[in-house]
Design an enzyme around this catalytic site. Sequence first.
Site, PDB file in Angstrom:
ATOM      1  N   LYS A  53      11.928  49.040  63.821  1.00 46.35           N
ATOM      2  CA  LYS A  53      10.756  49.931  63.861  1.00 46.35           C
ATOM      3  C   LYS A  53       9.469  49.112  63.722  1.00 46.35           C
ATOM      4  CE  LYS A  53      13.480  53.778  62.126  1.00 46.35           C
ATOM      5  NZ  LYS A  53      13.999  54.557  61.007  1.00 46.35           N
ATOM      6  N   GLN A  97      12.558  54.988  54.703  1.00 44.82           N
ATOM      7  CA  GLN A  97      13.885  54.835  55.299  1.00 44.82           C
ATOM      8  C   GLN A  97      14.936  55.474  54.398  1.00 44.82           C
ATOM      9  OE1 GLN A  97      14.450  53.433  58.393  1.00 44.82           O
ATOM     10  NE2 GLN A  97      16.568  54.121  58.172  1.00 44.82           N
ATOM     11  N   ASP A 120       8.026  60.873  60.163  1.00 43.14           N
ATOM     12  CA  ASP A 120       9.419  61.229  60.440  1.00 43.14           C
ATOM     13  C   ASP A 120       9.602  62.734  60.641  1.00 43.14           C
ATOM     14  OD1 ASP A 120      11.576  59.673  60.888  1.00 43.14           O
ATOM     15  OD2 ASP A 120      12.181  59.455  58.794  1.00 43.14           O
TER      16      ASP A 120
END
Length: 291
Positions: A53, A97, A120
């Site tokens: 990412k 994460q 997200d």
Amino acid sequence: MYATLLDGKAVATATKEALGPRIAALAERGVTPGLATILVGDDPASEVYVASKRRTATSLGIVDVHHHLSADVTQDQLDGLIEQLNDDPAVHGILLQLPLPEGLDGEEAVRRIDPAKDADGLHPENLGRLILDQPGPTPCTPTGVLRILDHYEVPTEGRRVVVVGRSFLVGRPISVMLSSKARNATVTLAHSRTEDLPALCREADIIIAAVGQPQLIGLDWVSDGATVIDVGINRTDDGLVGDVDFAVVSERAGAITPVPGGVGPMTIAMLMENTVALAEASAYVAARRRA
Ligand code: NAP
């Protein structure tokens, strides 16, 4: 192989290229999108995902802000870092994460993220918007799945979709998105307590597997010509495999995503798109304040 290959890597490349002009337009307004990634602990898979990412962000000209915390960090320390990033004007998107190491509450930490920086799309406010069909950042993997279907013009209207796996990260949001009035699919959300899953899947026009069980979905789960989207990423002695037995299912399905090179690259592309959209929204709000 009989099935059409749904090449997520190619769709991801096109998605990232389309961000170029948007990032350039932001630059003209003095804004560089910033993505903050938070990695907690030393899970090798999470390290690989976050590194990928960050690399992608940098390659697109998105500012990479990274925090790697040790597994023994306290919930208060993690929450404190998130608050600090919420207040940082150079950060437009925050990605925590998941999963977090034992002892930390991922859902609580996600709730701390400013919904306007939720790259997200997993903050409860944004998941609520999703259910209400309101605009806002949407979860990356589910959105990536829909983009693959759109790119290859797989119709969803009136189609029977079986989503296998009901996590809040993948399966559940996909089921909401596909059953929206924009998509009009008839969705069955299956899980570990579902009875006779192979028979259910055989009725489906589209199967979306988000389980985490290597090659669970075999030949007798799939009807001729069905579209099969494999979200699963499983590390085995033979390397990365999905939840679908690709070698056999690709001989019966009409279209199928590979692992790797299917949904995974799309997840990253959608994270970039969300970050750019959040930067655009933030620039718009700032301009209105100035006016
Ligand atoms: P998760 O939170 O562990 O959820 C798994 C779901 O699968 C649960 O709903 C579980 O049912 C269901 N399940 C487990 N075994 C089953 C079985 N034998 N039959 C039917 N359903 C079963 O996993 P997740 O976070 O959604 O991830 C799923 C997979 O996608 C993993 O392989 C993960 O690595 C992968 N993933 C990939 C990406 C990507 O970018 N490609 C992104 C995220 C995740 P219950 O609810 O009843 O327990």
